[in-house]
Every structure is written in C-alpha cells, then in structure tokens.
Design a protein around this motif. Structure first.
Motif, PDB file in Angstrom:
ATOM      1  N   GLN A 223       7.566  24.404 -13.116  1.00  0.00           N
ATOM      2  CA  GLN A 223       8.101  24.328 -14.481  1.00  0.00           C
ATOM      3  C   GLN A 223       9.140  25.423 -14.714  1.00  0.00           C
ATOM      4  OE1 GLN A 223       7.704  26.381 -17.372  1.00  0.00           O
ATOM      5  NE2 GLN A 223       6.583  27.990 -16.308  1.00  0.00           N
ATOM      6  N   PHE A 227      13.049  24.950 -15.741  1.00  0.00           N
ATOM      7  CA  PHE A 227      13.592  25.638 -16.916  1.00  0.00           C
ATOM      8  C   PHE A 227      14.821  26.473 -16.581  1.00  0.00           C
ATOM      9  CE2 PHE A 227      13.810  29.561 -19.451  1.00  0.00           C
ATOM     10  CZ  PHE A 227      14.091  29.011 -20.698  1.00  0.00           C
ATOM     11  N   THR A 314      10.213  21.880 -22.178  1.00  0.00           N
ATOM     12  CA  THR A 314      10.158  23.104 -21.368  1.00  0.00           C
ATOM     13  C   THR A 314       9.405  24.223 -22.076  1.00  0.00           C
ATOM     14  OG1 THR A 314      12.373  23.716 -22.185  1.00  0.00           O
ATOM     15  CG2 THR A 314      12.246  22.598 -20.052  1.00  0.00           C
TER      16      THR A 314
END
Length: 399
Positions: A223, A227, A314
C-alpha cells in the motif's frame, strides 16, 4: 474524570506529533525546482532527495524498537523531534547540508513513525482506535495544507525560510511531549485467560518469526508503494490528460486532503471482522475505479472524481495498516517492535515504487499501460489483506 481530562490532552499531543510525520517531506516537492536551481542539482540528485526519507524508513525502523526499550517511548520521541527541528535548519545553507539534513529528517520521522503507535498503546490502549484515527487524519490534513501553501509562502519569504518554518511544529510537539507525565496510565486489564494466552504466544514465538507480522509488513509495503508512486507521478499523469500544471497541482491537493475524514473513521470500522471484510472489498473497488478512470478518461470532472476516490482509498488503507500494528501487538513494548519490523520492510518495498514506475513509463511510453501494472499490484495488496484478516481472526487478537 481525571482519565478523561488526560485523554483529551493526550489527543492534542497526538495531533501535534502527527503534524511532523510528513511535513518535512511533503513540503519539499512543491518547491523542489527552487532548491534544484539554488544548489545546481541534477535531476538524479533531486530524485535522491525524495528517496532518502523512504530509505531511512526502511533501514532504520527496525532499529527504533531497541532505542525505545533503552530510553523509553517518551524520551525517544523527544530526541526525534529535536533531530527533526535541527535537520530542517541544516537543509537550507549548503549543498551537503541539504542531503545530510534530509537524512536526519528521515531518521527523525522514522523514530516518530514507530514510537507514536507504541505511545498510544502505552498511554491509552482503550482509546487506540480513536487515537489512530486522529493521527492518520492529521497527517492527511496537514500534508494537504502544506502542499498547497508551500509555493506561495516560498515566493513571499524565500524557500530557505519556508523550510526552516518546518522546525516550528517539531519544537511545539517537543514542548508538548515534555508536559506528558513520565508515568504511563494504567494499561487495559486482561482476564487471566487472556493473560495466559498472550504470554504463551509471546514466549513461544519471537516477533520476527510470526507469520502474521511478515504478512502485515508486505501489506504495509504494497500500500505504501502504491501511495508513494501516486504521490510522485499523479501530477504527470494528470498533465498527460491535457490538464495544466496549475490544475494538476490543485487536483493533487484534493487527492491529499480528501482522505483526512476517512483516515479518522476507518479505525472505528476495524472492531469487527465482518466490517474488516467489507472495508477490504471497498478498498479494492476504490483502487480499481480510481486508477481505472485515470487510465481510460480525459474529462476533467472524471479526473477530479478519480483523485477523490484514490485519495480516500490510499488514506483508508494506510490507516488500516497502522491500526493493525496495535491490533496484533500484545504489549506496548511489542507494539514498538512490531511497528519497527513492519515499517522497515514496508518502506523498503515502497522505496522502489516511484523509480520503478518512472522507468516503466519511460519504457512503455505512456501512463495507461503503466497504471495497469499499478492496478495489478493493488489487487495483490487486497488479497494479502484478506489473508491477514483470516489469520488475525484465527489467532483471536481482537475479533
């Protein structure tokens, strides 16, 4: 009554600490052309300034837990804030000072990244859900504000003084930390069964040998990679659709600020396994629809919608990642160790994202095919999340 009053004060201190978790990093990209011109930096050297903090997060996160054990969480945070304040002053004078100061910025924020979740579990474990939401929401809100005002402030007073202003929140948070009591509040009570279960697990398996910790590290890393790749290249993607640099900058600010309320609300949705599964499905839809719009459409209103969706997604998944650190930790000390391992591995994975996708785009010659690869990574990220949920349920951490 007293506990509530301390909780309110502590919440404000969490906000002050959160103000420093991205400020010194997010504030640089909008004014990087001024810095590049002043120090006569090459494009490669300028790129290094963006990469240094991520490398610090990766290589230094695991070393913060031993520091916390030796100095205590409160003292570690104090040293990190002082380091951050001095580093921002150092970055404005000479070429080598910019790079050395950026290293210290990365080191200071790394210590705060690991120490803050540990401080929350240590001081107010019963409010960890709310406090995790407060500090992740604060990160998004303050990042968006700084990203939006950095250029006009630098134009008005100069980029050097603007960077030096980043030291002020660190000094304010330092004073706030000094006012925290040295004695932690009493930890949340456990039943005898819980105690035996937790003690047995902790004694049986070292943290670095626990599969769910490594799985969370991969989840955090994927993640973060998504991002920071979006942070690095979203303006370029938007201008490739025909938007002006000014409009792309405005949409970039929307991308950052829109996630703030969701960063606060998401931890409250993680108290039940059924909610977690629904959240994970929502995150998958967010990735697919948001990035999908960036691939297929040129209409400005759709690109605005894409920035909103990706910003919410996000911010939400970042908050979930941090919340899971405290979820799978059985003691405040363990939260520091788990956070160190998870963030160290996670940010090392993330550090390759911006450069890797820049190379991919240069090779393929367009952003559409490049973003398809990013969608593939996002799907893998969510699949890892589902496996992690199943393991968390099986081990009876919270649910």
């Amino acid at each position: 009554m007293n506990t509530k009053r301390q909780g309110i004060n502590f919440t404000f201190e969490v906000f002050l600490l959160a103000a420093n978790l991205r400020l010194a990093i997010i504030g640089i990209p909008p004014i990087v052309t001024k810095i590049q011109s002043y120090f006569h930096l090459t494009t490669a050297q300028t790129g290094v300034l963006t990469t240094i903090p991520l490398l610090c997060f990766g290589f230094l996160s695991a070393t913060t837990a031993p520091i916390i054990r030796k100095l205590g969480t409160k003292r570690t945070i104090e040293y990190a804030l002082l380091m951050l304040a001095i580093a921002n002053l150092l970055r404005t004078y000479v070429n080598w000072g910019m790079f050395l100061g950026t290293i210290f910025v990365g080191a200071g924020i790394t210590m705060l990244n690991v120490s803050l979740p540990a401080l929350i579990v240590e001081r107010h474990p019963e409010q960890s859900t709310k406090l995790n939401g407060v500090y992740t929401a604060s990160i998004n809100l303050l990042s968006a504000i700084v990203g939006g005002i950095a250029v006009p402030v630098a134009n008005a007073i100069g980029w050097q003084f603007t960077v030096q202003l980043f030291s002020i929140p660190a000094l304010i948070a330092f004073l706030g930390t000094l006012m925290l009591p040295h004695q932690a509040t009493r930890p949340r009570k456990r039943t005898a069964t819980d105690h035996q279960e937790v003690t047995g697990k902790a004694a049986a398996t070292p943290i670095w040998k626990r599969g769910h910790v490594w799985l969370l590290a991969i989840f955090m890393g994927l993640q973060s990679l998504i991002f920071y790749t979006i942070v690095a290249w979203l303006p370029s993607v938007l201008t490739s659709h025909g938007l002006s640099a000014t409009t792309a900058g405005l949409l970039f600010s929307i991308f950052q600020i829109i996630g703030a309320p969701f960063a606060y609300l998401v931890p409250r949705a993680t108290t039940k396994a059924s909610n977690l599964k629904l959240l994970m499905i929502s995150l998958l839809i967010g990735y697919l629809s948001g990035i999908g719009i960036l691939i297929m459409f040129n209409a400005t209103w759709l690109l605005i919608l894409a920035c909103i969706i990706v910003g919410i997604t996000t911010a939400s998944i970042f908050t979930l990642s941090l919340s899971m650190i405290t979820t799978i930790s059985t003691t405040p000390q363990e939260a520091g160790s788990v956070g160190g391992i998870v963030q160290s591995i996670g940010y090392l994975i993330a550090s390759v994202g911006p450069t890797m996708f820049g190379v991919i785009e240069s090779t393929l010659g367009n952003w559409s095919q490049t973003l398809i690869i990013l969608i593939t990574i996002s799907i893998i990220n969510i699949l890892v999340g589902f496996v992690l949920i199943k393991i968390v349920q099986k081990n009876h951490f919270v649910y």
